[in-house]
Design an enzyme around this catalytic site. Structure first.
Site, PDB file in Angstrom:
ATOM      1  N   LYS A 124     -10.741 -20.837  31.497  1.00 53.74           N
ATOM      2  CA  LYS A 124     -10.245 -20.006  30.387  1.00 53.74           C
ATOM      3  C   LYS A 124      -9.448 -18.824  30.927  1.00 53.74           C
ATOM      4  O   LYS A 124      -8.378 -18.495  30.408  1.00 53.74           O
ATOM      5  CB  LYS A 124     -11.427 -19.474  29.552  1.00 53.74           C
ATOM      6  CG  LYS A 124     -12.036 -20.495  28.634  1.00 53.74           C
ATOM      7  CD  LYS A 124     -13.326 -19.976  28.027  1.00 53.74           C
ATOM      8  CE  LYS A 124     -14.060 -21.116  27.338  1.00 53.74           C
ATOM      9  NZ  LYS A 124     -15.436 -20.800  26.979  1.00 53.74           N
ATOM     10  N   GLN A 163     -20.279 -17.042  25.926  1.00 53.14           N
ATOM     11  CA  GLN A 163     -20.392 -18.427  26.374  1.00 53.14           C
ATOM     12  C   GLN A 163     -21.802 -18.988  26.156  1.00 53.14           C
ATOM     13  O   GLN A 163     -22.798 -18.373  26.550  1.00 53.14           O
ATOM     14  CB  GLN A 163     -20.023 -18.486  27.879  1.00 53.14           C
ATOM     15  CG  GLN A 163     -20.013 -19.872  28.471  1.00 53.14           C
ATOM     16  CD  GLN A 163     -18.850 -20.729  27.981  1.00 53.14           C
ATOM     17  OE1 GLN A 163     -17.788 -20.218  27.626  1.00 53.14           O
ATOM     18  NE2 GLN A 163     -19.050 -22.039  27.961  1.00 53.14           N
ATOM     19  N   ASP A 188     -14.319 -18.043  18.613  1.00 53.88           N
ATOM     20  CA  ASP A 188     -15.094 -19.287  18.664  1.00 53.88           C
ATOM     21  C   ASP A 188     -15.216 -19.920  17.279  1.00 53.88           C
ATOM     22  O   ASP A 188     -15.569 -21.094  17.163  1.00 53.88           O
ATOM     23  CB  ASP A 188     -16.517 -18.986  19.171  1.00 53.88           C
ATOM     24  CG  ASP A 188     -16.752 -19.473  20.579  1.00 53.88           C
ATOM     25  OD1 ASP A 188     -16.140 -20.485  20.959  1.00 53.88           O
ATOM     26  OD2 ASP A 188     -17.550 -18.847  21.290  1.00 53.88           O
TER      27      ASP A 188
HETATM   28  N1  GUN Z   1     -20.106 -23.702  25.645  1.00 46.44           N
HETATM   29  C1  GUN Z   1     -19.559 -24.937  25.568  1.00 46.44           C
HETATM   30  N2  GUN Z   1     -18.576 -24.976  24.647  1.00 46.44           N
HETATM   31  C2  GUN Z   1     -18.483 -23.743  24.117  1.00 46.44           C
HETATM   32  C3  GUN Z   1     -17.651 -23.155  23.112  1.00 46.44           C
HETATM   33  O1  GUN Z   1     -16.790 -23.794  22.500  1.00 46.44           O
HETATM   34  N3  GUN Z   1     -17.871 -21.831  22.871  1.00 46.44           N
HETATM   35  C4  GUN Z   1     -18.838 -21.106  23.514  1.00 46.44           C
HETATM   36  N4  GUN Z   1     -18.981 -19.825  23.192  1.00 46.44           N
HETATM   37  N5  GUN Z   1     -19.626 -21.621  24.440  1.00 46.44           N
HETATM   38  C5  GUN Z   1     -19.449 -22.937  24.738  1.00 46.44           C
END
Ligand code: GUN
Length: 284
Positions: A54, A98, A121
């Site tokens: 990311k 996350q 998200d």
């Molecule tokens: N962990 C795995 N996929 C995601 C996601 O799309 N958002 C978040 N915050 N954590 C994740």
């Protein structure tokens, strides 16, 4: 039958290049850069890799990415205080915490505390509610990324039967809402579903997000099905696999996403798009 393996990396790159141009333009106009705050609690290795990806993606397109790495024993109150601070930080457009969290932290409390306009998200009850009521605002990233793939191939989804394997808050449930919005008839299967191969065999579009390596077999599929594999599983030897047995599914499908290189990069692209959506509503 013409079979296509969907290259999520190339489609992502096309979309990201467009975002990059948009960001450059905004900065040329004298605006600040977009800002994304990412918070990780604990030491989950997969989470660290996601965050690295990311961060790199943000840097490539001009989004300022700020990461917080908090210890495993961080309390819910400490995390809520940090989010409160970021909610009012005018350099931050998006906040992502996350998953998975340590057991002591309740995900619902955390996602509800993020300002809905910074909820990149799309997990805040407000944003989930908007998607549910056919007025989507910020949308969960994996389902959004999958919809971008389907739209890229001009799939006319009206009346198609979409079958979703897995009813998680992150993928299965919002995916069902996205596909309903697109005019599909939807079936969501989960751990209590009986005769799963029967349901799978009905699918014109199959979306799989169950976290079980190579679970779906080609022999269960209807000929011509579009197969979207949102699974990421790491085997003992380090190999990454999806939830679909790719080689046998390839025999039956018209379109299929590989793992890696299918849905994964699109999830990050959707996050970048959400951050820009948030940014545009802040700086204009
Ligand atoms: N962990 C795995 N996929 C995601 C996601 O799309 N958002 C978040 N915050 N954590 C994740």
């Amino acid at each position: 039958m013409l079979k296509k393996i969907i290259n999520g990396n190339i489609i992502s790159l096309e979309i990201r290049n467009k975002i990059k141009i948009k960001v450059k333009q905004k900065i040329r106009e004298g605006h600040r850069p977009p800002g994304l705050a990412v918070i990780l609690i604990g030491n989950n290795t997969s989470s660290k890799i996601y965050i690295e990806n990311k961060t790199k993606a943000c840097q490539q397109i001009g989004i300022l990415s700020k990461n917080w790495f908090l210890p495993e024993n961080t309390s819910e109150t400490e995390l809520l205080n940090l989010i409160k601070q970021l909610n009012t930080d005018t350099s931050i457009d998006g906040i992502l915490v996350q998953l998975p969290f340590p057991k002591s932290i309740n995900p619902q409390n955390i996602f509800s505390s993020i300002h809905p306009k910074k909820d990149v998200d799309g997990f805040h009850p407000y944003n989930i509610g908007c998607l549910f009521q056919k007025t989507p605002k910020l949308r969960p990233c994996t389902p959004k990324g999958i919809m971008l793939l389907l739209q890229y191939f001009n799939i006319h989804m009206h009346g198609m039967h979409a079958v979703i394997l897995g009813a998680s808050n992150i993928v299965g449930r919002p995916m069902c809402m996205e596909l309903l919005l697109a005019g599909c008839t939807t079936t969501v299967t989960h751990r209590f579903t009986k005769n799963i191969s029967h349901h799978i065999n009905q699918a014109d579009i199959l979306v799989v997000a169950i976290g079980q390596s190579n679970f779906v077999k080609g022999e269960w599929l209807k000929k011509g099905v579009i197969v979207i594999d949102a699974g990421i599983n790491q085997l003992q030897d380090g190999t990454i696999t999806g939830d679909v047995d790719f080689n046998s599914a390839l025999e039956k499908c018209s379109l299929i996403t590989p793992v890696p290189g299918g849905v994964g990069p699109m999830t990050i692209t959707a996050l970048l798009l959400n951050t820009i959506e948030s940014y545009e509503s802040n700086v204009i």
